[in-house]
Design a protein around this motif. Structure first.
Motif, short mmCIF file in Angstrom:
data_model
loop_
_atom_site.label_atom_id
_atom_site.label_comp_id
_atom_site.label_asym_id
_atom_site.label_seq_id
_atom_site.Cartn_x
_atom_site.Cartn_y
_atom_site.Cartn_z
N THR A 133 -35.71 -29.61 -8.21
CA THR A 133 -34.69 -28.86 -7.47
C THR A 133 -34.18 -27.66 -8.27
OG1 THR A 133 -33.00 -30.41 -8.23
CG2 THR A 133 -33.91 -30.79 -6.04
N ASP A 134 -34.07 -27.80 -9.58
CA ASP A 134 -33.64 -26.67 -10.41
C ASP A 134 -34.72 -25.59 -10.46
OD1 ASP A 134 -31.23 -27.95 -10.90
OD2 ASP A 134 -31.87 -28.75 -12.84
N THR A 140 -36.77 -24.85 -8.07
CA THR A 140 -36.71 -24.08 -6.82
C THR A 140 -35.68 -22.96 -6.93
OG1 THR A 140 -35.07 -25.53 -5.76
CG2 THR A 140 -37.40 -26.04 -5.37
N ASN A 141 -34.57 -23.24 -7.61
CA ASN A 141 -33.54 -22.21 -7.79
C ASN A 141 -34.01 -21.11 -8.75
OD1 ASN A 141 -31.75 -23.54 -6.07
ND2 ASN A 141 -30.95 -24.79 -7.74
N GLU A 144 -35.57 -38.32 -8.20
CA GLU A 144 -35.66 -37.06 -8.94
C GLU A 144 -37.06 -36.87 -9.51
OE1 GLU A 144 -32.34 -35.61 -11.79
OE2 GLU A 144 -33.72 -36.81 -12.99
N ARG A 149 -38.36 -25.76 -1.43
CA ARG A 149 -39.02 -26.93 -2.00
C ARG A 149 -40.44 -27.14 -1.46
NH1 ARG A 149 -36.70 -31.87 -4.51
NH2 ARG A 149 -38.36 -33.41 -4.50
#
Length: 128
Positions: A39-40, A42-43, A75, A49
């Motif tokens: 998820t980090d 993707t940022n 995760e 995602r």
């Protein structure tokens, strides 16, 4: 049309290593971040995602990245393998060649303006 042309330049330049420009971008980001939550990442890449996952799959199959389960079983953690690091180091001069070709073709001032406009566009979209 311009986006496709630029993408094609980078893809053609990285083709000898079996990489596409988008894959190199992911690998280069991992080289900088080290182990990172999906998820980090993707940022960091400003990528959704689904698109990121689609780009990670072939990199994992080639042994360039490793995806592991985090402390929270939901995760996912992503990292470069030693082979992935070697490919990034080999690809970087090729990427720089493509970058130089773009700057020479546009001229330094126009290239700088273009990068500033793209950065501003990214900020606008991310802020929306």
């Amino acid at each position: 049309m311009a986006t496709r042309a630029v993408t094609q330049l980078y893809d053609d330049t990285l083709k000898p290593l079996g990489l596409r420009g988008t894959q190199f971008t992911v690998l280069a980001a991992l080289m900088q971040t080290g182990l990172i939550k999906l998820t980090d990442l993707t940022n960091v890449l400003s990528m959704d995602r689904t698109t990121l996952t689609r780009n990670l799959k072939p990199l994992e199959e080639q042994g360039l990245i490793e995806i592991t389960v985090g402390e929270d079983r939901r995760e996912r953690l992503v990292s470069l393998t030693p082979q992935g690091r070697a490919v990034v180091e080999e690809a970087l001069p090729l990427w720089e060649q493509a970058q130089t070709k773009m700057v020479q073709g546009l001229g330094a001032e126009a290239a700088s303006t273009l990068l500033a406009l793209l950065a501003n566009s990214t900020q606008i979209v991310q802020g929306a």
